[in-house]
Scaffold this motif. Structure first.
Motif, mmCIF file in Angstrom:
data_model
loop_
_atom_site.group_PDB
_atom_site.id
_atom_site.type_symbol
_atom_site.label_atom_id
_atom_site.label_comp_id
_atom_site.label_asym_id
_atom_site.label_seq_id
_atom_site.Cartn_x
_atom_site.Cartn_y
_atom_site.Cartn_z
ATOM 1 N N GLU A 183 0.870 -1.182 0.000
ATOM 2 C CA GLU A 183 0.000 0.000 0.000
ATOM 3 C C GLU A 183 0.904 1.228 0.000
ATOM 4 O OE1 GLU A 183 -2.344 0.430 3.505
ATOM 5 O OE2 GLU A 183 -3.298 2.254 2.781
ATOM 6 N N ASP B 43 -2.523 6.317 -1.448
ATOM 7 C CA ASP B 43 -3.868 5.891 -1.842
ATOM 8 C C ASP B 43 -3.846 4.859 -2.962
ATOM 9 O OD1 ASP B 43 -2.834 7.598 -3.628
ATOM 10 O OD2 ASP B 43 -4.582 8.930 -3.768
ATOM 11 N N GLN B 44 -2.674 4.272 -3.185
ATOM 12 C CA GLN B 44 -2.559 3.260 -4.248
ATOM 13 C C GLN B 44 -2.056 1.929 -3.681
ATOM 14 O OE1 GLN B 44 -2.312 3.864 -8.080
ATOM 15 N NE2 GLN B 44 -3.755 5.460 -7.499
ATOM 16 N N PRO C 60 -6.079 2.023 -7.261
ATOM 17 C CA PRO C 60 -6.441 2.840 -6.093
ATOM 18 C C PRO C 60 -6.920 1.958 -4.941
ATOM 19 C CG PRO C 60 -7.637 3.535 -8.071
ATOM 20 C CD PRO C 60 -6.931 2.274 -8.415
ATOM 21 N N LYS D 62 -11.710 2.388 -0.512
ATOM 22 C CA LYS D 62 -12.046 2.986 0.789
ATOM 23 C C LYS D 62 -13.507 2.679 1.074
ATOM 24 C CE LYS D 62 -8.614 6.555 1.054
ATOM 25 N NZ LYS D 62 -8.040 6.676 -0.264
#
Ligand code: ADP
Length: 488
Positions: free
Chosen positions: A404, A407-408, A481, A484
Protein backbone atom coordinates in the motif's frame (compact mmCIF):
# COMPACT_ATOMS: atom_id res chain seq x y z
CA UNK A 1 -6.36 -13.09 -75.53
CA UNK A 2 -7.45 -11.84 -72.16
CA UNK A 3 -4.55 -9.44 -72.01
CA UNK A 4 -5.49 -8.02 -75.41
CA UNK A 5 -9.08 -7.63 -74.37
CA UNK A 6 -8.07 -5.75 -71.26
CA UNK A 7 -5.84 -3.32 -73.12
CA UNK A 8 -8.54 -2.55 -75.61
CA UNK A 9 -10.98 -1.83 -72.86
CA UNK A 10 -8.55 0.47 -71.16
CA UNK A 11 -7.92 2.49 -74.33
CA UNK A 12 -11.62 2.86 -74.84
CA UNK A 13 -12.25 4.26 -71.40
CA UNK A 14 -9.93 7.14 -72.15
CA UNK A 15 -12.57 8.76 -74.31
CA UNK A 16 -15.29 8.73 -71.70
CA UNK A 17 -15.65 11.52 -69.23
CA UNK A 18 -15.99 10.33 -65.67
CA UNK A 19 -18.56 12.75 -64.30
CA UNK A 20 -17.80 11.69 -60.75
CA UNK A 21 -14.07 12.30 -61.02
CA UNK A 22 -12.35 15.06 -59.12
CA UNK A 23 -10.94 16.28 -62.45
CA UNK A 24 -14.36 16.79 -64.00
CA UNK A 25 -15.84 18.39 -60.89
CA UNK A 26 -12.93 20.76 -60.47
CA UNK A 27 -13.04 21.68 -64.12
CA UNK A 28 -16.80 22.24 -63.95
CA UNK A 29 -16.60 24.55 -60.92
CA UNK A 30 -13.80 26.55 -62.48
CA UNK A 31 -15.70 27.05 -65.71
CA UNK A 32 -18.89 27.78 -63.74
CA UNK A 33 -17.12 30.41 -61.71
CA UNK A 34 -15.61 32.08 -64.77
CA UNK A 35 -18.97 32.05 -66.56
CA UNK A 36 -20.80 33.67 -63.65
CA UNK A 37 -18.17 36.40 -63.42
CA UNK A 38 -18.39 37.08 -67.15
CA UNK A 39 -22.16 37.12 -67.04
CA UNK A 40 -22.13 39.78 -64.33
CA UNK A 41 -19.66 41.78 -66.37
CA UNK A 42 -21.85 41.51 -69.50
CA UNK A 43 -24.95 42.57 -67.63
CA UNK A 44 -23.29 45.60 -66.07
CA UNK A 45 -21.35 46.71 -69.13
CA UNK A 46 -23.77 46.02 -71.93
CA UNK A 47 -27.34 45.51 -70.81
CA UNK A 48 -27.52 48.13 -68.08
CA UNK A 49 -24.92 50.60 -69.37
CA UNK A 50 -27.54 52.83 -71.05
CA UNK A 51 -29.73 53.13 -67.98
CA UNK A 52 -26.74 53.50 -65.77
CA UNK A 53 -25.34 56.35 -67.85
CA UNK A 54 -28.71 58.15 -68.11
CA UNK A 55 -29.51 58.02 -64.42
CA UNK A 56 -26.01 59.21 -63.63
CA UNK A 57 -26.43 62.18 -65.96
CA UNK A 58 -29.87 63.02 -64.53
CA UNK A 59 -28.51 63.00 -61.00
CA UNK A 60 -25.58 65.19 -61.98
CA UNK A 61 -27.69 67.81 -63.75
CA UNK A 62 -30.25 67.88 -60.97
CA UNK A 63 -27.55 68.60 -58.47
CA UNK A 64 -26.03 71.39 -60.56
CA UNK A 65 -29.48 72.94 -61.16
CA UNK A 66 -30.34 72.84 -57.49
CA UNK A 67 -27.07 74.51 -56.51
CA UNK A 68 -27.36 77.24 -59.15
CA UNK A 69 -30.98 78.03 -58.18
CA UNK A 70 -29.89 78.41 -54.58
CA UNK A 71 -27.18 80.90 -55.55
CA UNK A 72 -29.51 83.12 -57.65
CA UNK A 73 -29.36 86.06 -55.28
CA UNK A 74 -25.61 85.90 -54.69
CA UNK A 75 -23.25 88.52 -56.06
CA UNK A 76 -21.30 86.16 -58.26
CA UNK A 77 -24.28 84.31 -59.64
CA UNK A 78 -23.61 85.03 -63.29
CA UNK A 79 -19.94 84.17 -62.98
CA UNK A 80 -20.87 80.89 -61.37
CA UNK A 81 -23.30 80.18 -64.20
CA UNK A 82 -20.64 80.83 -66.80
CA UNK A 83 -18.04 78.77 -65.00
CA UNK A 84 -20.41 75.82 -64.56
CA UNK A 85 -21.46 75.96 -68.22
CA UNK A 86 -17.83 75.98 -69.24
CA UNK A 87 -16.49 73.27 -66.95
CA UNK A 88 -19.43 70.86 -67.20
CA UNK A 89 -20.11 71.41 -70.89
CA UNK A 90 -23.79 72.31 -70.30
CA UNK A 91 -25.81 75.00 -72.10
CA UNK A 92 -27.15 77.25 -69.37
CA UNK A 93 -29.42 80.25 -69.95
CA UNK A 94 -31.63 82.47 -67.90
CA UNK A 95 -35.02 83.29 -69.41
CA UNK A 96 -37.56 85.79 -68.07
CA UNK A 97 -41.32 85.53 -68.14
CA UNK A 98 -41.38 87.50 -71.42
CA UNK A 99 -39.40 84.62 -73.00
CA UNK A 100 -36.29 86.76 -73.33
CA UNK A 101 -32.95 85.12 -72.74
CA UNK A 102 -31.44 87.58 -70.30
CA UNK A 103 -28.21 85.67 -69.83
CA UNK A 104 -25.90 85.02 -71.54
CA UNK A 105 -26.35 87.81 -74.00
CA UNK A 106 -26.33 86.71 -77.65
CA UNK A 107 -23.66 89.33 -78.62
CA UNK A 108 -21.58 92.01 -77.03
CA UNK A 109 -23.75 94.91 -78.24
CA UNK A 110 -25.54 96.17 -75.14
CA UNK A 111 -28.16 97.97 -77.18
CA UNK A 112 -29.37 95.04 -79.22
CA UNK A 113 -32.58 93.28 -78.18
CA UNK A 114 -32.06 90.09 -76.21
CA UNK A 115 -33.00 86.87 -78.03
CA UNK A 116 -36.36 85.42 -77.24
CA UNK A 117 -37.38 81.81 -76.89
CA UNK A 118 -40.14 80.48 -79.18
CA UNK A 119 -43.41 80.19 -77.29
CA UNK A 120 -43.79 76.46 -77.75
CA UNK A 121 -40.36 75.85 -76.24
CA UNK A 122 -41.03 78.32 -73.45
CA UNK A 123 -44.24 76.51 -72.57
CA UNK A 124 -42.58 73.15 -72.76
CA UNK A 125 -39.82 74.19 -70.38
CA UNK A 126 -41.50 76.48 -67.91
CA UNK A 127 -45.31 76.38 -68.21
CA UNK A 128 -46.07 74.08 -65.34
CA UNK A 129 -43.41 75.32 -62.95
CA UNK A 130 -44.57 76.74 -59.66
CA UNK A 131 -42.40 78.16 -56.87
CA UNK A 132 -44.13 76.08 -54.21
CA UNK A 133 -45.50 72.92 -55.81
CA UNK A 134 -43.06 72.30 -58.65
CA UNK A 135 -39.96 74.53 -58.56
CA UNK A 136 -38.02 72.44 -61.14
CA UNK A 137 -38.40 69.75 -63.74
CA UNK A 138 -36.15 67.48 -65.76
CA UNK A 139 -36.89 65.61 -68.94
CA UNK A 140 -35.40 64.17 -72.08
CA UNK A 141 -36.40 64.99 -75.64
CA UNK A 142 -35.24 63.96 -79.07
CA UNK A 143 -35.31 66.03 -82.19
CA UNK A 144 -36.68 65.02 -85.50
CA UNK A 145 -34.07 63.81 -87.95
CA UNK A 146 -31.41 63.45 -85.34
CA UNK A 147 -30.25 60.64 -83.09
CA UNK A 148 -29.41 63.04 -80.39
CA UNK A 149 -31.34 62.97 -77.16
CA UNK A 150 -31.29 66.06 -75.06
CA UNK A 151 -31.58 66.24 -71.31
CA UNK A 152 -33.20 69.48 -70.06
CA UNK A 153 -33.53 70.96 -66.62
CA UNK A 154 -35.64 74.00 -65.83
CA UNK A 155 -36.38 75.77 -62.59
CA UNK A 156 -37.78 79.04 -61.22
CA UNK A 157 -34.96 81.30 -60.07
CA UNK A 158 -36.87 84.27 -58.62
CA UNK A 159 -37.95 87.82 -59.52
CA UNK A 160 -35.84 90.59 -61.08
CA UNK A 161 -37.12 93.96 -62.07
CA UNK A 162 -40.68 92.72 -61.40
CA UNK A 163 -40.27 89.83 -63.80
CA UNK A 164 -39.93 86.13 -63.00
CA UNK A 165 -36.66 84.57 -64.17
CA UNK A 166 -36.10 80.91 -65.04
CA UNK A 167 -33.04 78.71 -65.32
CA UNK A 168 -32.71 76.47 -68.36
CA UNK A 169 -29.96 73.89 -68.70
CA UNK A 170 -29.60 71.49 -71.62
CA UNK A 171 -27.03 68.86 -72.32
CA UNK A 172 -26.93 66.16 -74.98
CA UNK A 173 -27.13 62.55 -73.82
CA UNK A 174 -24.31 61.03 -75.79
CA UNK A 175 -25.43 57.85 -77.51
CA UNK A 176 -23.71 54.95 -75.68
CA UNK A 177 -24.26 52.46 -78.47
CA UNK A 178 -20.82 52.97 -79.93
CA UNK A 179 -19.26 52.57 -76.49
CA UNK A 180 -21.31 49.44 -76.00
CA UNK A 181 -20.04 48.09 -79.31
CA UNK A 182 -16.45 48.65 -78.22
CA UNK A 183 -17.12 47.06 -74.86
CA UNK A 184 -18.86 44.14 -76.53
CA UNK A 185 -15.84 43.41 -78.67
CA UNK A 186 -13.57 43.73 -75.70
CA UNK A 187 -15.77 41.46 -73.63
CA UNK A 188 -15.86 38.79 -76.31
CA UNK A 189 -12.07 38.73 -76.27
CA UNK A 190 -11.97 38.78 -72.45
CA UNK A 191 -14.59 36.00 -72.24
CA UNK A 192 -12.76 33.82 -74.71
CA UNK A 193 -9.43 34.38 -73.03
CA UNK A 194 -10.67 33.84 -69.48
CA UNK A 195 -12.64 30.72 -70.39
CA UNK A 196 -9.61 29.28 -72.14
CA UNK A 197 -7.46 30.21 -69.17
CA UNK A 198 -9.99 28.65 -66.77
CA UNK A 199 -10.00 25.51 -68.88
CA UNK A 200 -6.23 25.17 -68.93
CA UNK A 201 -5.78 26.17 -65.29
CA UNK A 202 -8.50 23.85 -64.06
CA UNK A 203 -7.07 21.03 -66.13
CA UNK A 204 -3.66 21.44 -64.56
CA UNK A 205 -4.95 22.05 -61.06
CA UNK A 206 -7.37 19.14 -61.10
CA UNK A 207 -4.59 16.93 -62.43
CA UNK A 208 -2.42 18.17 -59.62
CA UNK A 209 -5.18 17.39 -57.10
CA UNK A 210 -6.00 13.99 -58.51
CA UNK A 211 -2.43 12.83 -59.06
CA UNK A 212 -1.63 11.72 -55.50
CA UNK A 213 -5.07 10.13 -55.15
CA UNK A 214 -4.62 8.13 -58.34
CA UNK A 215 -1.13 7.15 -57.19
CA UNK A 216 -2.39 6.07 -53.79
CA UNK A 217 -5.30 4.14 -55.28
CA UNK A 218 -2.74 2.17 -57.32
CA UNK A 219 -0.69 1.43 -54.20
CA UNK A 220 -3.83 0.44 -52.27
CA UNK A 221 -4.71 -1.98 -55.04
CA UNK A 222 -1.28 -3.53 -54.73
CA UNK A 223 -1.80 -3.75 -50.97
CA UNK A 224 -5.15 -5.44 -51.57
CA UNK A 225 -3.33 -7.97 -53.74
CA UNK A 226 -1.16 -8.85 -50.75
CA UNK A 227 1.97 -6.77 -51.40
CA UNK A 228 2.63 -5.43 -47.93
CA UNK A 229 5.91 -3.79 -48.94
CA UNK A 230 3.99 -1.18 -50.92
CA UNK A 231 4.70 2.45 -50.08
CA UNK A 232 2.21 5.29 -50.27
CA UNK A 233 4.35 8.13 -51.60
CA UNK A 234 3.95 11.65 -50.29
CA UNK A 235 4.12 14.87 -52.25
CA UNK A 236 2.04 17.59 -53.90
CA UNK A 237 0.13 18.92 -50.88
CA UNK A 238 -0.33 18.55 -47.13
CA UNK A 239 -3.60 16.62 -47.15
CA UNK A 240 -2.13 14.07 -49.53
CA UNK A 241 0.93 13.80 -47.27
CA UNK A 242 -1.31 13.15 -44.28
CA UNK A 243 -3.28 10.53 -46.18
CA UNK A 244 -0.06 8.84 -47.30
CA UNK A 245 1.25 8.86 -43.72
CA UNK A 246 -1.97 7.33 -42.39
CA UNK A 247 -2.05 4.67 -45.08
CA UNK A 248 1.63 3.82 -44.53
CA UNK A 249 0.97 3.49 -40.82
CA UNK A 250 -2.08 1.29 -41.47
CA UNK A 251 -0.02 -0.87 -43.86
CA UNK A 252 2.71 -1.25 -41.23
CA UNK A 253 0.20 -2.25 -38.58
CA UNK A 254 -1.55 -4.63 -40.94
CA UNK A 255 1.61 -6.37 -41.99
CA UNK A 256 2.78 -6.53 -38.35
CA UNK A 257 -0.49 -8.17 -37.27
CA UNK A 258 -0.38 -10.59 -40.17
CA UNK A 259 3.24 -11.42 -39.40
CA UNK A 260 2.35 -12.03 -35.76
CA UNK A 261 -0.68 -14.07 -36.70
CA UNK A 262 1.54 -16.21 -38.92
CA UNK A 263 3.93 -16.64 -36.00
CA UNK A 264 1.05 -17.57 -33.71
CA UNK A 265 -0.27 -20.20 -36.06
CA UNK A 266 3.22 -21.62 -36.45
CA UNK A 267 3.72 -21.56 -32.67
CA UNK A 268 0.30 -22.91 -31.78
CA UNK A 269 0.47 -25.73 -34.28
CA UNK A 270 3.94 -26.56 -33.04
CA UNK A 271 2.79 -26.34 -29.45
CA UNK A 272 -0.17 -28.58 -30.17
CA UNK A 273 1.76 -31.08 -32.19
CA UNK A 274 4.69 -31.58 -29.84
CA UNK A 275 2.76 -32.48 -26.67
CA UNK A 276 0.48 -34.71 -28.73
CA UNK A 277 3.48 -36.57 -30.13
CA UNK A 278 4.95 -36.87 -26.65
CA UNK A 279 1.63 -38.04 -25.17
CA UNK A 280 1.24 -40.59 -27.96
CA UNK A 281 4.75 -41.99 -27.66
CA UNK A 282 4.64 -42.14 -23.84
CA UNK A 283 1.24 -43.88 -24.10
CA UNK A 284 2.79 -46.42 -26.44
CA UNK A 285 5.69 -46.82 -24.08
CA UNK A 286 3.34 -47.58 -21.19
CA UNK A 287 1.48 -50.06 -23.40
CA UNK A 288 4.59 -51.80 -24.67
CA UNK A 289 7.29 -51.33 -22.03
CA UNK A 290 6.47 -49.79 -18.69
CA UNK A 291 2.96 -51.20 -18.20
CA UNK A 292 4.20 -53.71 -15.64
CA UNK A 293 6.88 -51.52 -14.08
CA UNK A 294 5.09 -49.26 -11.58
CA UNK A 295 7.96 -46.80 -11.15
CA UNK A 296 8.69 -46.32 -14.82
CA UNK A 297 4.97 -46.24 -15.54
CA UNK A 298 4.46 -43.44 -13.00
CA UNK A 299 7.24 -41.44 -14.59
CA UNK A 300 5.73 -41.88 -18.04
CA UNK A 301 2.23 -41.05 -16.85
CA UNK A 302 3.56 -37.85 -15.18
CA UNK A 303 5.10 -36.79 -18.45
CA UNK A 304 1.77 -37.36 -20.16
CA UNK A 305 0.00 -35.28 -17.49
CA UNK A 306 2.52 -32.44 -17.81
CA UNK A 307 2.12 -32.33 -21.55
CA UNK A 308 -1.64 -32.32 -21.17
CA UNK A 309 -1.25 -29.36 -18.79
CA UNK A 310 0.77 -27.50 -21.39
CA UNK A 311 -1.95 -28.13 -23.90
CA UNK A 312 -4.58 -26.85 -21.49
CA UNK A 313 -2.55 -23.70 -20.91
CA UNK A 314 -2.39 -23.02 -24.60
CA UNK A 315 -6.05 -23.63 -25.19
CA UNK A 316 -6.93 -21.51 -22.14
CA UNK A 317 -4.93 -18.57 -23.45
CA UNK A 318 -6.81 -18.73 -26.72
CA UNK A 319 -10.14 -18.99 -24.94
CA UNK A 320 -9.28 -16.10 -22.58
CA UNK A 321 -8.38 -13.93 -25.49
CA UNK A 322 -11.69 -14.41 -27.23
CA UNK A 323 -13.51 -13.83 -23.94
CA UNK A 324 -11.69 -10.57 -23.22
CA UNK A 325 -12.22 -9.43 -26.76
CA UNK A 326 -15.91 -10.21 -26.90
CA UNK A 327 -18.31 -7.39 -26.16
CA UNK A 328 -19.96 -9.48 -23.49
CA UNK A 329 -17.04 -9.22 -21.12
CA UNK A 330 -18.20 -6.63 -18.65
CA UNK A 331 -16.44 -5.88 -15.41
CA UNK A 332 -18.04 -6.95 -12.17
CA UNK A 333 -16.25 -4.78 -9.67
CA UNK A 334 -16.29 -5.64 -5.99
CA UNK A 335 -13.84 -4.95 -3.14
CA UNK A 336 -10.99 -7.39 -3.68
CA UNK A 337 -8.26 -8.34 -1.19
CA UNK A 338 -5.14 -8.73 -3.33
CA UNK A 339 -3.35 -10.72 -0.63
CA UNK A 340 -6.09 -13.37 -0.59
CA UNK A 341 -6.14 -13.42 -4.35
CA UNK A 342 -2.35 -13.83 -4.59
CA UNK A 343 -2.42 -16.71 -2.09
CA UNK A 344 -5.13 -18.47 -4.02
CA UNK A 345 -3.29 -18.01 -7.34
CA UNK A 346 -0.04 -19.22 -5.79
CA UNK A 347 -1.84 -22.39 -4.69
CA UNK A 348 -2.00 -23.37 -8.32
CA UNK A 349 1.78 -23.16 -8.53
CA UNK A 350 2.35 -25.24 -5.37
CA UNK A 351 3.15 -28.32 -7.43
CA UNK A 352 5.99 -26.47 -9.07
CA UNK A 353 7.46 -25.72 -5.67
CA UNK A 354 7.29 -29.39 -4.77
CA UNK A 355 8.46 -30.96 -8.00
CA UNK A 356 10.35 -28.35 -10.01
CA UNK A 357 12.35 -26.53 -7.35
CA UNK A 358 10.62 -23.18 -7.76
CA UNK A 359 10.32 -20.86 -4.81
CA UNK A 360 7.50 -18.37 -4.42
CA UNK A 361 7.58 -15.52 -1.88
CA UNK A 362 4.69 -13.24 -1.03
CA UNK A 363 5.32 -9.92 0.74
CA UNK A 364 2.35 -7.80 1.74
CA UNK A 365 2.48 -4.31 3.33
CA UNK A 366 -0.59 -2.37 4.43
CA UNK A 367 -4.22 -2.75 3.44
CA UNK A 368 -4.32 -4.05 -0.06
CA UNK A 369 -8.01 -4.01 -0.93
CA UNK A 370 -8.98 -2.60 -4.31
CA UNK A 371 -12.18 -2.35 -6.34
CA UNK A 372 -11.90 -4.78 -9.23
CA UNK A 373 -13.26 -7.79 -11.07
CA UNK A 374 -11.92 -10.81 -9.19
CA UNK A 375 -11.82 -13.36 -11.98
CA UNK A 376 -10.13 -10.92 -14.34
CA UNK A 377 -7.54 -9.81 -11.78
CA UNK A 378 -6.88 -13.47 -11.01
CA UNK A 379 -5.99 -13.88 -14.66
CA UNK A 380 -3.64 -10.88 -14.51
CA UNK A 381 -1.78 -12.24 -11.51
CA UNK A 382 -1.76 -15.73 -12.96
CA UNK A 383 -0.28 -14.53 -16.24
CA UNK A 384 2.38 -12.43 -14.49
CA UNK A 385 3.40 -15.36 -12.25
CA UNK A 386 3.25 -17.89 -15.10
CA UNK A 387 5.58 -15.65 -17.14
CA UNK A 388 7.91 -15.25 -14.17
CA UNK A 389 7.99 -19.05 -13.91
CA UNK A 390 8.46 -19.52 -17.62
CA UNK A 391 11.25 -17.00 -17.89
CA UNK A 392 12.70 -17.38 -14.36
CA UNK A 393 16.44 -17.53 -13.80
CA UNK A 394 18.47 -20.39 -12.49
CA UNK A 395 17.53 -19.50 -8.90
CA UNK A 396 13.87 -20.24 -9.79
CA UNK A 397 12.77 -17.51 -7.39
CA UNK A 398 9.57 -15.56 -7.88
CA UNK A 399 8.67 -12.72 -5.54
CA UNK A 400 5.19 -11.23 -5.32
CA UNK A 401 5.14 -7.89 -3.53
CA UNK A 402 1.88 -6.14 -2.71
CA UNK A 403 2.33 -2.75 -1.07
CA UNK A 404 0.00 0.00 0.00
CA UNK A 405 1.58 3.30 -1.06
CA UNK A 406 -0.62 6.21 0.03
CA UNK A 407 -3.87 5.89 -1.84
CA UNK A 408 -2.56 3.26 -4.25
CA UNK A 409 -1.79 -0.43 -4.06
CA UNK A 410 1.30 -1.51 -5.96
CA UNK A 411 1.43 -5.15 -7.01
CA UNK A 412 4.75 -6.48 -8.35
CA UNK A 413 5.82 -9.86 -9.69
CA UNK A 414 9.61 -10.10 -9.69
CA UNK A 415 11.91 -12.73 -11.17
CA UNK A 416 15.67 -13.02 -11.72
CA UNK A 417 15.44 -14.39 -15.20
CA UNK A 418 16.97 -13.33 -18.46
CA UNK A 419 15.04 -10.05 -18.61
CA UNK A 420 13.70 -8.22 -21.63
CA UNK A 421 15.83 -5.96 -23.85
CA UNK A 422 14.75 -2.33 -23.49
CA UNK A 423 13.84 -1.89 -27.15
CA UNK A 424 11.44 -4.85 -26.92
CA UNK A 425 9.70 -3.76 -23.74
CA UNK A 426 7.07 -1.67 -25.44
CA UNK A 427 6.09 -4.50 -27.81
CA UNK A 428 5.59 -7.33 -25.31
CA UNK A 429 2.08 -6.09 -24.57
CA UNK A 430 1.11 -6.46 -28.21
CA UNK A 431 -1.00 -9.35 -29.35
CA UNK A 432 1.06 -12.41 -30.43
CA UNK A 433 4.34 -10.69 -29.61
CA UNK A 434 7.12 -12.89 -28.30
CA UNK A 435 10.67 -11.75 -27.67
CA UNK A 436 12.19 -15.10 -28.51
CA UNK A 437 10.87 -15.87 -31.96
CA UNK A 438 12.65 -19.20 -32.43
CA UNK A 439 10.43 -21.43 -30.54
CA UNK A 440 11.73 -23.13 -27.45
CA UNK A 441 10.19 -26.41 -26.66
CA UNK A 442 10.39 -25.77 -22.94
CA UNK A 443 8.57 -22.50 -22.84
CA UNK A 444 5.02 -22.89 -24.00
CA UNK A 445 3.56 -19.57 -24.96
CA UNK A 446 1.34 -17.84 -27.42
CA UNK A 447 2.34 -14.21 -27.03
CA UNK A 448 -1.18 -13.57 -25.83
CA UNK A 449 -0.68 -13.57 -22.04
CA UNK A 450 0.47 -9.96 -21.69
CA UNK A 451 -2.00 -8.78 -24.28
CA UNK A 452 -4.80 -10.25 -22.16
CA UNK A 453 -3.27 -8.59 -19.06
CA UNK A 454 -3.11 -5.26 -20.85
CA UNK A 455 -6.72 -5.51 -22.01
CA UNK A 456 -7.94 -6.29 -18.50
CA UNK A 457 -5.90 -3.53 -16.81
CA UNK A 458 -6.99 -1.05 -19.47
CA UNK A 459 -10.61 -2.01 -18.81
CA UNK A 460 -10.02 -1.26 -15.11
CA UNK A 461 -8.13 1.92 -15.91
CA UNK A 462 -5.16 0.76 -13.80
CA UNK A 463 -1.58 1.79 -14.51
CA UNK A 464 0.87 -0.98 -15.31
CA UNK A 465 4.30 -1.62 -16.74
CA UNK A 466 7.54 -3.52 -16.61
CA UNK A 467 11.02 -2.78 -15.35
CA UNK A 468 13.54 -5.19 -16.72
CA UNK A 469 17.26 -5.61 -17.28
CA UNK A 470 18.79 -8.25 -19.50
CA UNK A 471 20.27 -11.10 -17.45
CA UNK A 472 19.15 -9.50 -14.19
CA UNK A 473 15.42 -10.08 -14.22
CA UNK A 474 12.06 -8.43 -14.64
CA UNK A 475 9.47 -6.76 -12.46
CA UNK A 476 5.95 -6.64 -13.87
CA UNK A 477 3.58 -4.42 -11.92
CA UNK A 478 0.22 -2.72 -11.80
CA UNK A 479 -1.14 0.04 -9.58
CA UNK A 480 -4.74 0.34 -8.40
CA UNK A 481 -6.44 2.84 -6.09
CA UNK A 482 -6.99 1.61 -2.53
CA UNK A 483 -10.63 0.74 -1.92
CA UNK A 484 -12.05 2.99 0.79
CA UNK A 485 -15.11 1.55 2.50
CA UNK A 486 -17.38 4.55 2.98
CA UNK A 487 -19.66 2.64 5.36
CA UNK A 488 -16.86 2.38 7.93
P1 ADP B 1 3.98 -15.76 -23.93
O1 ADP B 1 2.82 -16.64 -24.09
O2 ADP B 1 4.99 -15.86 -25.02
O3 ADP B 1 4.57 -15.80 -22.58
P2 ADP B 1 3.22 -13.10 -23.19
O4 ADP B 1 2.33 -12.12 -23.85
O5 ADP B 1 2.86 -13.52 -21.83
O6 ADP B 1 3.36 -14.31 -24.16
O7 ADP B 1 4.64 -12.47 -23.17
C1 ADP B 1 5.17 -11.90 -24.31
C2 ADP B 1 6.68 -11.99 -24.33
O8 ADP B 1 7.23 -11.18 -23.29
C3 ADP B 1 7.18 -13.36 -24.03
O9 ADP B 1 7.27 -14.13 -25.19
C4 ADP B 1 8.53 -13.12 -23.43
O10 ADP B 1 9.50 -13.01 -24.43
C5 ADP B 1 8.39 -11.78 -22.75
N1 ADP B 1 8.20 -11.93 -21.30
C6 ADP B 1 7.05 -11.91 -20.60
N2 ADP B 1 7.27 -12.06 -19.27
C7 ADP B 1 8.60 -12.16 -19.13
C8 ADP B 1 9.47 -12.33 -17.98
N3 ADP B 1 8.99 -12.40 -16.75
N4 ADP B 1 10.80 -12.39 -18.21
C9 ADP B 1 11.30 -12.30 -19.47
N5 ADP B 1 10.54 -12.14 -20.58
C10 ADP B 1 9.22 -12.09 -20.41
Amino acid sequence: MTQEHKTQKKDHSKFFIDFKSIRFKYWLSFIGFATILLLILWLLQIVFLNQFYESMKVREIEKIGYNLTKQYNSKHFKQTVLLTAFTKGIDISIVNEDRYITFPKSDNNVFSQPKSLPREYFNQYFAKLDKKTKPSKIFTQSFLGSDEIQLSYSSILGEKNGKIEYLLMTTPLEPVESTIDILKNQLIIISGLSLALALVLSFFMSNHLAKPLVRMAKSAKKLGDGHFDVEFTKGDYTEADELADTLNHATDELSKTLEMRKDLIANVSHDLKTPLTVIKSYGEMIRDISGDNPELRKEHVNTIIQEADNLTLLVNDLLDLSKVESELSHLQKYPLDLEKLARSVLNRFKMMEQYNGYHFDLEVKGTVVILADESKMRQVLYNFIANAVNYAGLDKQVLIKITETGDQVLCQVIDHGKGIPEDQQKYIWDRYYRVQKNHSRFIVGTGLGLFIVKSILDLHDFNYGVESKVNEGSCFYFKAPVFKDIKK
